[in-house]
Design an enzyme around this catalytic site. Structure first.
Site: not given
Ligand code: COA
Length: 257
Positions: A65, A110, A113
């Site tokens: 992110a 992220g 992920e």
């Protein structure tokens, strides 16, 4: 369709979705998240049986992110951002065809992920992967605490998240995070071959196989995502979160409480 931070190419039943913000090593702000969601929906509309997720350039898959974008978030803002990131995780998990992360470089936070949310992971020998959030004063908020547990033993998941380890490709392969490591220059040829082979399988059987495999894990994922989202957003505004992200942006070591 055209977007600012992602591209989508669909041919012969295979969609390639490339996150394209090279100046920030493909880190994701809210525009990128929206565009990834739109591009996944477009791939589905075009009935791509295989969706490949990757990052533009030679260095990064997705560096996470966007820290600069979220460093001053309040808890409600962070909660909304967790919801949006987790929506993309759900889009990948529920994509009817097979999703492959082609991990061409850094896959942190992220980025890790979203790779974990794909069905299969192939990495270049140069890739680095990890849930690095702890050193920013936060935790994974887009499914990492739930998705890692599907792939690796509990002890490994705990070590990765608690230490924020950054694994190189061979270590990540050994520990079960990724399925295969290939030479950097061969990544896309290899993934294209895999994708073509999968796209030639009988469509309904392919979709049913994925749905059934996913069902094994589905029991706890919604309640787990809910706990994770609240815990993640609750950390925004704490002194350690502010210090961890400010230190990253200012290119210095953080001093935690
Ligand atoms: N968010 C925002 N910007 C990021 C970023 C992120 N997650 N990751 C990298 N960038 C930006 C850097 O700020 C830098 O921008 P600048 O050129 O304007 O200064 C640019 O991308 C290049 O990164 P840099 O750190 O200079 O490259 P590097 O090769 O020295 O290191 C990494 C690469 C990936 C090891 C390092 O950038 C890093 O640790 N990034 C954060 C990873 C992370 O913790 N992600 C989880 C976020 S929740």
């Amino acid at each position: 369709m055209s977007w600012n931070t992602v591209t989508l190419d669909v041919a012969d039943g295979v969609a390639r979705l490339t996150v394209d913000r090279p100046d920030a090593l493909n880190a994701m702000n809210s525009e990128t998240l929206d565009e990834i969601g739109d591009a996944i929906a477009e791939a589905e509309r075009e009935e791509a049986r295989v969706l490949v997720l990757t990052g533009a350039g030679d260095d990064a898959f997705i560096a996470g992110a966007d820290i600069d974008y979220m460093k001053e978030f309040s808890t409600p803002e962070a909660l909304a951002y967790a919801e949006r990131g987790q929506d993309v995780v759900r889009d990948l998990l529920s994509y009817p065809g097979v999703t492959i992360a082609a991990i061409n470089g850094y896959a942190f936070g992220g980025g890790c992920e979203f790779a974990l949310a794909c069905d299969l992971r192939v990495a270049s020998e140069r890739a680095m992967i990890g849930q690095t959030e702890i050193d920013l004063g936060i935790i994974p908020g887009w499914g990492g605490t739930q998705l890692l547990q599907r792939l690796v033993p509990d002890e490994t998941a705990r070590r990765l998240i608690l230490f924020g380890e950054r694994l190189d490709a061979s270590d990540a392969h050994e520990r079960g995070l990724i399925g295969e490591v290939v030479a950097h220059g061969e990544l896309y040829d290899h993934v294209d071959e895999m994708a073509a082979e999968l796209a030639a399988k009988p469509r309904h059987a392919l979709y049913a196989a994925k749905e059934s495999l996913n069902a094994f894990h589905e029991g706890g994922i919604e309640s787990g995502l809910n706990v994770e989202r609240r815990a993640w957003s609750g950390l925004f505004g704490t002194p350690d979160q502010r210090e961890g992200m400010a230190a990253f942006v200012e290119k210095r070591d953080p001093e935690f409480e």
